[in-house]
Write an enzyme that holds these catalytic residues in place. Sequence first.
Site, PDB file in Angstrom:
ATOM      1  N   GLU A 164       0.787  -1.249   0.000  1.00 36.77           N
ATOM      2  CA  GLU A 164       0.000   0.000   0.000  1.00 36.77           C
ATOM      3  C   GLU A 164       0.816   1.294   0.000  1.00 36.77           C
ATOM      4  O   GLU A 164       0.555   2.185   0.818  1.00 36.77           O
ATOM      5  CB  GLU A 164      -0.957   0.012   1.210  1.00 36.77           C
ATOM      6  CG  GLU A 164      -1.921  -1.156   1.248  1.00 36.77           C
ATOM      7  CD  GLU A 164      -2.805  -1.158   2.491  1.00 36.77           C
ATOM      8  OE1 GLU A 164      -2.767  -0.197   3.271  1.00 36.77           O
ATOM      9  OE2 GLU A 164      -3.537  -2.145   2.680  1.00 36.77           O
ATOM     10  N   GLU A 269      -6.540 -10.665  -0.653  1.00 37.95           N
ATOM     11  CA  GLU A 269      -7.282 -10.436   0.601  1.00 37.95           C
ATOM     12  C   GLU A 269      -8.786 -10.439   0.334  1.00 37.95           C
ATOM     13  O   GLU A 269      -9.527  -9.601   0.857  1.00 37.95           O
ATOM     14  CB  GLU A 269      -6.869  -9.091   1.229  1.00 37.95           C
ATOM     15  CG  GLU A 269      -5.380  -8.972   1.471  1.00 37.95           C
ATOM     16  CD  GLU A 269      -4.947  -7.699   2.194  1.00 37.95           C
ATOM     17  OE1 GLU A 269      -5.800  -6.978   2.741  1.00 37.95           O
ATOM     18  OE2 GLU A 269      -3.739  -7.431   2.209  1.00 37.95           O
TER      19      GLU A 269
HETATM   20  O1  G3I Z   1      -4.317  -8.286  19.356  1.00 39.87           O
HETATM   21  C1  G3I Z   1      -4.701  -7.039  19.952  1.00 39.87           C
HETATM   22  C2  G3I Z   1      -5.364  -7.269  21.251  1.00 39.87           C
HETATM   23  O2  G3I Z   1      -4.428  -7.835  22.149  1.00 39.87           O
HETATM   24  C3  G3I Z   1      -5.905  -5.930  21.776  1.00 39.87           C
HETATM   25  O3  G3I Z   1      -6.626  -6.157  22.943  1.00 39.87           O
HETATM   26  C4  G3I Z   1      -6.830  -5.293  20.743  1.00 39.87           C
HETATM   27  C5  G3I Z   1      -7.327  -3.921  21.189  1.00 39.87           C
HETATM   28  O4  G3I Z   1      -7.638  -3.116  20.095  1.00 39.87           O
HETATM   29  O5  G3I Z   1      -6.105  -5.126  19.558  1.00 39.87           O
HETATM   30  C6  G3I Z   1      -5.647  -6.333  19.005  1.00 39.87           C
HETATM   31  O6  G3I Z   1      -4.939  -6.090  17.853  1.00 39.87           O
HETATM   32  C7  G3I Z   1      -5.695  -5.716  16.715  1.00 39.87           C
HETATM   33  C8  G3I Z   1      -5.486  -6.769  15.635  1.00 39.87           C
HETATM   34  O7  G3I Z   1      -6.088  -6.345  14.432  1.00 39.87           O
HETATM   35  C9  G3I Z   1      -6.047  -8.120  16.017  1.00 39.87           C
HETATM   36  O8  G3I Z   1      -7.446  -8.042  16.150  1.00 39.87           O
HETATM   37  C10 G3I Z   1      -5.188  -4.358  16.259  1.00 39.87           C
HETATM   38  O9  G3I Z   1      -5.523  -3.371  17.201  1.00 39.87           O
HETATM   39  C11 G3I Z   1      -5.789  -4.016  14.920  1.00 39.87           C
HETATM   40  O10 G3I Z   1      -5.177  -2.845  14.417  1.00 39.87           O
HETATM   41  C12 G3I Z   1      -5.533  -5.139  13.942  1.00 39.87           C
HETATM   42  O11 G3I Z   1      -6.180  -4.814  12.733  1.00 39.87           O
HETATM   43  C13 G3I Z   1      -5.697  -5.487  11.581  1.00 39.87           C
HETATM   44  C14 G3I Z   1      -5.341  -4.429  10.536  1.00 39.87           C
HETATM   45  O12 G3I Z   1      -4.985  -5.072   9.317  1.00 39.87           O
HETATM   46  C15 G3I Z   1      -4.144  -3.586  10.975  1.00 39.87           C
HETATM   47  O13 G3I Z   1      -2.977  -4.345  11.085  1.00 39.87           O
HETATM   48  C16 G3I Z   1      -6.799  -6.396  11.078  1.00 39.87           C
HETATM   49  O14 G3I Z   1      -6.998  -7.474  11.996  1.00 39.87           O
HETATM   50  C17 G3I Z   1      -6.404  -6.974   9.714  1.00 39.87           C
HETATM   51  O15 G3I Z   1      -7.487  -7.698   9.169  1.00 39.87           O
HETATM   52  C18 G3I Z   1      -6.040  -5.839   8.775  1.00 39.87           C
HETATM   53  O16 G3I Z   1      -5.604  -6.401   7.559  1.00 39.87           O
HETATM   54  C19 G3I Z   1      -5.299  -5.459   6.523  1.00 39.87           C
HETATM   55  C20 G3I Z   1      -4.121  -6.006   5.737  1.00 39.87           C
HETATM   56  O17 G3I Z   1      -3.042  -6.295   6.603  1.00 39.87           O
HETATM   57  C21 G3I Z   1      -3.711  -5.031   4.626  1.00 39.87           C
HETATM   58  N1  G3I Z   1      -4.833  -4.728   3.775  1.00 39.87           N
HETATM   59  C22 G3I Z   1      -6.044  -4.251   4.458  1.00 39.87           C
HETATM   60  C23 G3I Z   1      -6.468  -5.241   5.537  1.00 39.87           C
HETATM   61  C24 G3I Z   1      -7.756  -4.809   6.211  1.00 39.87           C
HETATM   62  O18 G3I Z   1      -7.609  -3.591   6.887  1.00 39.87           O
END
Ligand code: G3I
Length: 356
Positions: A164, A269
């Site tokens: 990205e 994805e």
């Molecule tokens: O694991 C922690 C947990 O310990 C904590 O209590 C909680 C509180 O917010 O957060 C948890 O982590 C989160 C994680 O997902 C697991 O659920 C993060 O905050 C959150 O930012 C993270 O979001 C991920 C996001 O990327 C950012 O990395 C999404 O799951 C994931 O599906 C998303 O995937 C992205 C691809 O990598 C790139 N393309 C877009 C796609 C969708 O946004």
Amino acid sequence: MKKIFLIIPLALVLLVSCDREEFNSDNSIAVVEYPLANIASLKEAPYPIGGALTPNNLKNNAAYKQTVINEMTSMTSENAMKMANISRGRKQYFWDDVDYLVNFGIENKMRVHGHTLIWHNSTPAWITSFVGTKEDWKLIMKEYIQDVVGRYKGKIKSWDVVNEVIDDNGVLRESVWKKNIGEEFIALAFQYAHEADPDAILFYNEYGHEYSAARRLAVYQLAMKLKAENVPINGLGLQMHVPVTRSEADIRYAIFSAAKTGFKIHVSELDVALNPSLNKSFVLTNELLQQQKDVYRYAAKAMMELPVEQQYGITFWGVADPNSFLSSGPDFPAVFDFTYKRKPAYDGLLQGFYKK
Ligand code: G3I
């Protein structure tokens, strides 16, 4: 690179009109035919099909794990392989989750894809606050990429090296990497990854090909520039987080225009949102599930029309509705439902895979 982004408006007109012509002449929507499926499961698909997995679900959810084992031939990691999850400081790493996922994939004979090495949205605090010269910044990026890719050499078959970097106007996004290294950070990231594992298949991963001509063109230009410079890049990942209203033309156009680079194409994805406006009183209907089936079918079929060597595969973002990052919408974007049963989308994919 700057010049490339300056000529976008003119090039956009040329590329879009030229693509439209070609698109209409050999891939007209009117002539897309979908015979009945002649395979019965995703495992028989002509190219690898997988999901973005989490260690937590694999360890604690038997239905999830079984669905992955029964249905998938490839896998990636939804979050565990991102820099913010692995890197705890310079040369300090958290490997447990990545080791777990890689071992799971190998034990179950799945192709393991790595997501993702360099992403502006997953930069640990020690990096954002790092102070150093351009050479220092190149070194910390090189160390990170080579420690990660090197550790899984031969096990993780492919990587989203850079994720990205293009913004919604089709220009290079601001990031700590761009600011401190310059635009060459992209080519360097590929070079470092290639040095660490010369056999790894290296992707640039991006979103929005299906809805934005500016994004499509910018990715195309970037890919062709890297190719011309002999940067070791092999593929383009098209994320395809799409709403159920996304048209067949949009999906085909996204895939075919990316394939013009000659690179491998990974629908990396895929999910199909039924409630993209996040309406809290959303009601799931059979009609929506049927429309969702169509959209999955469009993607599977468009991939079938690429030369075989460009069909890298399709990866779902998650496994089933309850573990999608969109599920709180509420939404039901996956191929498997809340009880891990196959949804109509599953049959749509099988139909899209039709081969004479
Ligand atoms: O694991 C922690 C947990 O310990 C904590 O209590 C909680 C509180 O917010 O957060 C948890 O982590 C989160 C994680 O997902 C697991 O659920 C993060 O905050 C959150 O930012 C993270 O979001 C991920 C996001 O990327 C950012 O990395 C999404 O799951 C994931 O599906 C998303 O995937 C992205 C691809 O990598 C790139 N393309 C877009 C796609 C969708 O946004």
